[in-house]
Design a protein around this motif. Structure first.
Motif, mmCIF file in Angstrom:
data_model
loop_
_atom_site.group_PDB
_atom_site.id
_atom_site.type_symbol
_atom_site.label_atom_id
_atom_site.label_comp_id
_atom_site.label_asym_id
_atom_site.label_seq_id
_atom_site.Cartn_x
_atom_site.Cartn_y
_atom_site.Cartn_z
ATOM 1 N N LEU A 16 0.835 -1.204 0.000
ATOM 2 C CA LEU A 16 0.000 0.000 0.000
ATOM 3 C C LEU A 16 0.867 1.251 0.000
ATOM 4 O O LEU A 16 0.528 2.255 -0.619
ATOM 5 C CB LEU A 16 -0.948 0.001 1.195
ATOM 6 N N ASP A 17 2.014 1.171 0.683
ATOM 7 C CA ASP A 17 2.959 2.289 0.657
ATOM 8 C C ASP A 17 3.524 2.470 -0.747
ATOM 9 O O ASP A 17 3.736 3.596 -1.196
ATOM 10 C CB ASP A 17 4.098 2.061 1.649
ATOM 11 N N VAL A 18 3.764 1.352 -1.439
ATOM 12 C CA VAL A 18 4.231 1.425 -2.828
ATOM 13 C C VAL A 18 3.176 2.142 -3.674
ATOM 14 O O VAL A 18 3.478 3.072 -4.423
ATOM 15 C CB VAL A 18 4.528 0.023 -3.405
ATOM 16 N N ALA A 19 1.924 1.720 -3.546
ATOM 17 C CA ALA A 19 0.837 2.316 -4.334
ATOM 18 C C ALA A 19 0.698 3.810 -4.046
ATOM 19 O O ALA A 19 0.513 4.614 -4.973
ATOM 20 C CB ALA A 19 -0.469 1.589 -4.044
ATOM 21 N N THR A 20 0.798 4.181 -2.784
ATOM 22 C CA THR A 20 0.690 5.591 -2.409
ATOM 23 C C THR A 20 1.826 6.407 -3.025
ATOM 24 O O THR A 20 1.605 7.520 -3.525
ATOM 25 C CB THR A 20 0.685 5.728 -0.871
ATOM 26 N N LEU A 21 3.033 5.859 -3.019
ATOM 27 C CA LEU A 21 4.165 6.554 -3.615
ATOM 28 C C LEU A 21 3.996 6.691 -5.131
ATOM 29 O O LEU A 21 4.317 7.729 -5.704
ATOM 30 C CB LEU A 21 5.479 5.840 -3.297
ATOM 31 N N VAL A 22 3.465 5.650 -5.773
ATOM 32 C CA VAL A 22 3.219 5.735 -7.219
ATOM 33 C C VAL A 22 2.269 6.892 -7.499
ATOM 34 O O VAL A 22 2.498 7.691 -8.410
ATOM 35 C CB VAL A 22 2.642 4.415 -7.777
ATOM 36 N N ARG A 23 1.210 7.000 -6.729
ATOM 37 C CA ARG A 23 0.238 8.086 -6.929
ATOM 38 C C ARG A 23 0.897 9.453 -6.761
ATOM 39 O O ARG A 23 0.543 10.397 -7.445
ATOM 40 C CB ARG A 23 -0.938 7.946 -5.954
ATOM 41 N N LYS A 24 1.866 9.559 -5.851
ATOM 42 C CA LYS A 24 2.552 10.828 -5.609
ATOM 43 C C LYS A 24 3.568 11.136 -6.708
ATOM 44 O O LYS A 24 3.591 12.239 -7.247
ATOM 45 C CB LYS A 24 3.261 10.770 -4.254
ATOM 46 N N GLU A 25 4.413 10.163 -7.047
ATOM 47 C CA GLU A 25 5.519 10.377 -7.983
ATOM 48 C C GLU A 25 5.106 10.248 -9.452
ATOM 49 O O GLU A 25 5.710 10.864 -10.322
ATOM 50 C CB GLU A 25 6.656 9.392 -7.695
ATOM 51 N N VAL B 215 -2.008 1.432 -11.176
ATOM 52 C CA VAL B 215 -1.584 0.666 -10.012
ATOM 53 C C VAL B 215 -2.524 -0.525 -9.840
ATOM 54 O O VAL B 215 -3.739 -0.365 -9.818
ATOM 55 C CB VAL B 215 -1.607 1.512 -8.721
ATOM 56 N N VAL B 216 -1.917 -1.717 -9.723
ATOM 57 C CA VAL B 216 -2.668 -2.946 -9.503
ATOM 58 C C VAL B 216 -2.124 -3.604 -8.242
ATOM 59 O O VAL B 216 -0.921 -3.802 -8.109
ATOM 60 C CB VAL B 216 -2.531 -3.912 -10.702
ATOM 61 N N LEU B 217 -3.019 -3.933 -7.313
ATOM 62 C CA LEU B 217 -2.648 -4.633 -6.091
ATOM 63 C C LEU B 217 -2.883 -6.127 -6.260
ATOM 64 O O LEU B 217 -3.823 -6.530 -6.942
ATOM 65 C CB LEU B 217 -3.491 -4.152 -4.911
ATOM 66 N N MET B 218 -2.034 -6.929 -5.613
ATOM 67 C CA MET B 218 -2.230 -8.377 -5.567
ATOM 68 C C MET B 218 -2.250 -8.799 -4.100
ATOM 69 O O MET B 218 -1.446 -8.319 -3.303
ATOM 70 C CB MET B 218 -1.070 -9.122 -6.240
ATOM 71 N N SER B 219 -3.168 -9.712 -3.753
ATOM 72 C CA SER B 219 -3.225 -10.207 -2.382
ATOM 73 C C SER B 219 -4.127 -11.429 -2.317
ATOM 74 O O SER B 219 -4.962 -11.642 -3.193
ATOM 75 C CB SER B 219 -3.762 -9.133 -1.440
ATOM 76 N N ASN B 220 -3.955 -12.198 -1.248
ATOM 77 C CA ASN B 220 -4.867 -13.323 -1.021
ATOM 78 C C ASN B 220 -5.929 -12.962 0.016
ATOM 79 O O ASN B 220 -6.633 -13.815 0.512
ATOM 80 C CB ASN B 220 -4.083 -14.565 -0.584
ATOM 81 N N ARG B 221 -6.071 -11.682 0.302
ATOM 82 C CA ARG B 221 -7.088 -11.217 1.244
ATOM 83 C C ARG B 221 -8.478 -11.309 0.624
ATOM 84 O O ARG B 221 -8.629 -11.505 -0.578
ATOM 85 C CB ARG B 221 -6.785 -9.792 1.686
ATOM 86 N N SER B 222 -9.498 -11.106 1.432
ATOM 87 C CA SER B 222 -10.874 -11.219 0.958
ATOM 88 C C SER B 222 -11.200 -10.117 -0.048
ATOM 89 O O SER B 222 -10.618 -9.025 -0.006
ATOM 90 C CB SER B 222 -11.848 -11.118 2.137
ATOM 91 N N PRO B 223 -12.144 -10.380 -0.959
ATOM 92 C CA PRO B 223 -12.539 -9.352 -1.936
ATOM 93 C C PRO B 223 -13.008 -8.057 -1.285
ATOM 94 O O PRO B 223 -12.673 -6.968 -1.759
ATOM 95 C CB PRO B 223 -13.663 -10.025 -2.726
#
Length: 142
Positions: A67-76, A82-90
């Motif tokens: 999430l920190d990576v995604a936030t930095l992408v939005r800033k820089e 930005v696409v996130l990957m995870s095995n967390r719930s939908p």
């Protein structure tokens, strides 16, 4: 003449980074990868990117370094996808994606076909000459 776009893969698993890099790099898409939040942060402040695919959980103390990576992408790189990957719930992934400004999210384990479709939806050419690995299980849902 097409301009080559740049995709950054951020995942703490070397095998995933290698597989996605080999599968997605084409004459029109350069793929680079990093394995830690710190390496991704350094890369993002030094290079232009058109898209970033990041695992939410990188090896670190918070369990949500992606999430920190995604936030930095939005800033820089505000125009980058930005696409996130995870095995967390939908439900949790929907909330996380919204909170950090991600365009899309994918459930791990990510099928290569789903990753390619996601990138195509975002406007990237990820098939044809240069895509070195076959598409996996065409009939499986994403």
């Amino acid at each position: 003449m097409h301009t080559k776009k740049t995709l950054l893969i951020v995942d703490d698993e070397p095998g995933i980074r290698h597989y996605f890099t080999m599968a997605l790099e084409t004459p029109t898409l350069a793929v680079d990868s990093r394995g830690t939040l710190q390496d991704a942060q350094h890369y993002l402040t030094q290079h232009d990117v058109d898209a970033v695919i990041t695992d939410v959980s990188l090896r670190g103390s918070s369990g949500s370094e992606g999430l920190d990576v995604a936030t930095l992408v939005r800033k820089e790189h505000p125009k980058a996808s930005v696409v996130l990957m995870s095995n967390r719930s939908p439900d949790e992934m929907e909330e996380l994606a919204k909170s950090c400004g991600a365009d899309m999210w994918l459930k791990k384990p990510v099928r290569l076909r789903c990753l390619r479709k996601t990138l195509q939806r975002l406007g990237f050419k990820v098939s044809g000459p240069g895509a070195t690995l076959p598409v996996d299980d065409e009939d499986a849902p994403c």
